[in-house]
Design an enzyme around this catalytic site. Structure first.
Site, mmCIF file in Angstrom:
data_model
loop_
_atom_site.group_PDB
_atom_site.id
_atom_site.type_symbol
_atom_site.label_atom_id
_atom_site.label_comp_id
_atom_site.label_asym_id
_atom_site.label_seq_id
_atom_site.Cartn_x
_atom_site.Cartn_y
_atom_site.Cartn_z
ATOM 1 N N GLU A 1 0.842 -1.193 0.000
ATOM 2 C CA GLU A 1 0.000 0.000 0.000
ATOM 3 C C GLU A 1 0.880 1.247 0.000
ATOM 4 O O GLU A 1 1.993 1.245 0.527
ATOM 5 C CB GLU A 1 -0.899 0.003 1.239
ATOM 6 C CG GLU A 1 -1.894 -1.152 1.212
ATOM 7 C CD GLU A 1 -2.927 -1.106 2.333
ATOM 8 O OE1 GLU A 1 -4.080 -1.419 2.055
ATOM 9 O OE2 GLU A 1 -2.577 -0.757 3.476
ATOM 10 N N CYS B 1 3.425 8.748 0.971
ATOM 11 C CA CYS B 1 4.036 7.819 1.926
ATOM 12 C C CYS B 1 4.213 6.480 1.215
ATOM 13 O O CYS B 1 3.234 5.899 0.739
ATOM 14 C CB CYS B 1 3.113 7.688 3.142
ATOM 15 S SG CYS B 1 3.650 6.441 4.327
ATOM 16 N N CYS C 1 6.766 -6.668 7.421
ATOM 17 C CA CYS C 1 7.925 -6.158 8.170
ATOM 18 C C CYS C 1 8.339 -7.214 9.191
ATOM 19 O O CYS C 1 7.491 -7.874 9.797
ATOM 20 C CB CYS C 1 7.565 -4.855 8.872
ATOM 21 S SG CYS C 1 8.957 -4.119 9.759
ATOM 22 N N CYS D 1 6.669 -4.855 15.713
ATOM 23 C CA CYS D 1 6.165 -3.908 16.723
ATOM 24 C C CYS D 1 4.697 -4.263 16.989
ATOM 25 O O CYS D 1 3.922 -4.430 16.037
ATOM 26 C CB CYS D 1 6.308 -2.477 16.227
ATOM 27 S SG CYS D 1 8.022 -2.115 15.790
ATOM 28 N N CYS E 1 1.551 -2.391 15.361
ATOM 29 C CA CYS E 1 1.623 -2.011 13.941
ATOM 30 C C CYS E 1 1.063 -3.117 13.060
ATOM 31 O O CYS E 1 1.479 -4.277 13.158
ATOM 32 C CB CYS E 1 3.078 -1.721 13.586
ATOM 33 S SG CYS E 1 3.348 -1.496 11.829
ATOM 34 N N CYS F 1 -0.759 6.072 10.201
ATOM 35 C CA CYS F 1 0.519 5.445 10.556
ATOM 36 C C CYS F 1 0.273 4.080 11.172
ATOM 37 O O CYS F 1 -0.556 3.935 12.065
ATOM 38 C CB CYS F 1 1.247 6.264 11.608
ATOM 39 S SG CYS F 1 1.755 7.848 11.039
HETATM 40 N N1 SAH Z 1 9.380 0.973 9.992
HETATM 41 C C1 SAH Z 1 9.520 2.366 10.097
HETATM 42 C C2 SAH Z 1 8.634 3.138 9.159
HETATM 43 C C3 SAH Z 1 7.228 2.627 8.973
HETATM 44 S S1 SAH Z 1 6.152 2.780 10.362
HETATM 45 C C4 SAH Z 1 9.325 2.813 11.527
HETATM 46 O O1 SAH Z 1 8.822 2.043 12.312
HETATM 47 O O2 SAH Z 1 9.717 3.925 11.820
HETATM 48 C C5 SAH Z 1 5.753 4.514 10.334
HETATM 49 C C6 SAH Z 1 5.428 5.110 11.669
HETATM 50 O O3 SAH Z 1 4.145 4.650 12.141
HETATM 51 C C7 SAH Z 1 6.396 4.736 12.755
HETATM 52 O O4 SAH Z 1 6.726 5.833 13.542
HETATM 53 C C8 SAH Z 1 5.614 3.728 13.535
HETATM 54 O O5 SAH Z 1 6.096 3.540 14.813
HETATM 55 C C9 SAH Z 1 4.238 4.327 13.500
HETATM 56 N N2 SAH Z 1 3.177 3.393 13.885
HETATM 57 C C10 SAH Z 1 3.159 2.054 13.731
HETATM 58 N N3 SAH Z 1 1.991 1.546 14.167
HETATM 59 C C11 SAH Z 1 1.246 2.600 14.593
HETATM 60 C C12 SAH Z 1 -0.073 2.729 15.107
HETATM 61 N N4 SAH Z 1 -0.863 1.689 15.281
HETATM 62 N N5 SAH Z 1 -0.508 3.973 15.433
HETATM 63 C C13 SAH Z 1 0.265 5.055 15.243
HETATM 64 N N6 SAH Z 1 1.503 4.998 14.733
HETATM 65 C C14 SAH Z 1 2.007 3.780 14.412
HETATM 66 FE FE1 SF4 Z 2 7.939 -2.480 11.036
HETATM 67 FE FE2 SF4 Z 2 5.665 -1.399 11.844
HETATM 68 FE FE3 SF4 Z 2 7.684 -1.627 13.522
HETATM 69 FE FE4 SF4 Z 2 7.829 0.165 11.539
HETATM 70 S S1 SF4 Z 2 6.392 0.175 13.246
HETATM 71 S S2 SF4 Z 2 9.409 -1.292 12.202
HETATM 72 S S3 SF4 Z 2 6.713 -0.981 9.950
HETATM 73 S S4 SF4 Z 2 6.595 -3.316 12.586
#
Ligand code: SAH
Ligand code: SF4
Length: 360
Positions: free
Chosen positions: A108, A121, A128, A132, A135, A352
């Site tokens: 996406e 974006c 990934c 996390c 996410c 995000c």
């Molecule tokens: N992997 C990279 C970039 C992609 S994630 C990273 O983690 O930085 C982009 C941003 O979205 C990151 O700051 C991540 O921590 C945030 N993010 C992930 N899951 C989220 C959620 N459920 N709500 C708000 N922000 C989130």
């Molecule tokens: Fe990967 Fe999501 Fe963690 Fe970014 S926030 S490193 S996309 S698992």
């Protein structure tokens, strides 16, 4: 055009071997065209047609002779991403595209309009590996890395789309699906292609790459003196909590991550951004705010607070507006510049951390 019974074209290039034009640097392109007997200036013409005129059909490249147009068509593909679906948020400001890749997998990418900005974006991986917990992409696991061309093409797609309204992409955030520093080489090649002053000419200062904090890659990024902006997703200021939310913290804990961020700021003279997804009663209280101040006070930085966006695999919920303000005020009182990220596209799961595609 002459086909053999093996489906091979007269210039000896099997159709299946056609490479996406976006995978190539200008030098690669020049070499390939020269191997076909075309004069060297043709590569620059093709580069212009692709990255300045945003054309994806060689027949429209009127400065290129017809026979070379045909050869170009047989050597390269100009659309390796196929639009599977487009969704627009209720307010019309956010559009999310589901692209299918040539191997059938999907990613996406998002276009966000906010005031005079049109921010794209893009994704760097299918899924990934970082896991996390909050996410949606992390909840998928990693399927594969994207190639440089697949990253470039996401941007070019939106550029072409906006050009219909005579508009341009103003900002690029590498914050879609995936961890860019877990696919470092491809991400950097894509940035270089988009940067090229003779082509798409997208300035580094308008690009931000976001990492979860892969320390060796932050060091490499610093050493290479990359000009794009750096954001680090922090989310917690103690190892105990961060390891719970962001498993990679066990490998690269805060006591290694923060020094690498400080080194980045010191060596490059640039400001760093920290991202913090606020989860109700998890990382939004005064104890974490104080720990954060202790970690980064005095550093040339900016904190971006993002109230958690909902995802299927995580039960936590977004911090209330009141607590977001409390957290922000605490940081501001300690002279740490801080903003609350504008929430966009949450109704279409384009916020995000909400990007995910189903496994085939
Ligand atoms: N992997 C990279 C970039 C992609 S994630 C990273 O983690 O930085 C982009 C941003 O979205 C990151 O700051 C991540 O921590 C945030 N993010 C992930 N899951 C989220 C959620 N459920 N709500 C708000 N922000 C989130
Ligand atoms: Fe990967 Fe999501 Fe963690 Fe970014 S926030 S490193 S996309 S698992």
């Amino acid at each position: 055009m002459i086909y053999t019974n093996l489906g091979i074209l007269c210039w000896g290039i099997p159709l299946s071997k056609r490479i996406s034009i976006y995978e190539l640097t200008l030098e690669d392109l020049a070499e390939r065209l020269q191997n076909q007997g075309a004069p060297s200036f043709r590569a620059r013409q093709l580069w212009n047609n692709v990255y300045k005129r945003l054309l994806n059909n060689p027949e429209e490249m009127t400065d290129i002779p017809r026979d070379l147009q045909l050869r170009i068509q047989e050597m390269f593909t100009f659309t390796s991403l196929e639009t599977q679906a487009t969704v627009r948020s209720n307010d019309g400001n956010t559009e999310k595209i589901l692209f299918s890749l040539s191997d059938g997998r999907s990613i996406e990418a998002v276009l966000m309009r906010h005031q005079k900005r049109r921010t794209v974006c893009v994704s760097t991986q299918v899924g990934c590996a970082m896991g996390c917990v909050f996410c949606a992409t992390g909840q998928m696991g990693l399927e594969r890395n994207l190639s440089p061309g697949e990253i470039v093409e996401q941007v070019i797609h939106f550029a072409r789309y906006l050009s219909i309204e005579d508009k341009r992409v103003t900002n690029l955030v590498i914050m879609g699906m995936g961890e860019p520093f877990h696919n470092y080489q491809a991400t950097m090649q894509a940035i270089e292609t988009l940067n090229d002053p003779t082509g798409f000419k997208f300035g580094s200062r308008r690009i931000t790459v976001s990492t979860i904090g892969i320390v060796p890659m932050i060091k490499r990024f610093t050493q290479e003196n990359q000009q794009v902006n750096l954001a680090v997703s922090l989310h917690a200021a103690t190892n105990e909590l961060r390891s719970e939310l962001v498993p990679i913290n066990q490998r690269y804990p805060l006591n290694e991550l923060i020094p690498s961020c400080k080194e980045y700021v010191q060596k490059t003279g640039r400001r760093i951004t920290f991202e913090w997804a606020l989860v109700h009663e998890v990382n939004d209280g005064p104890d974490q705010a104080q720990a954060l101040v202790d970690l980064i006070q005095g550093l040339n930085c900016h904190v971006n607070l993002i109230p958690l966006n909902p995802t299927l695999g995580f039960a936590g919920r977004a911090t209330s507006q009141e607590r977001v303000k409390g957290f922000k005020d605490f940081l501001t009182d300690h002279k740490i510049p801080c903003t609350i990220r504008v929430r966009q596209g949450v109704d279409i799961n384009a916020g995000c951390g909400q990007l995910a595609t189903e496994k085939k």
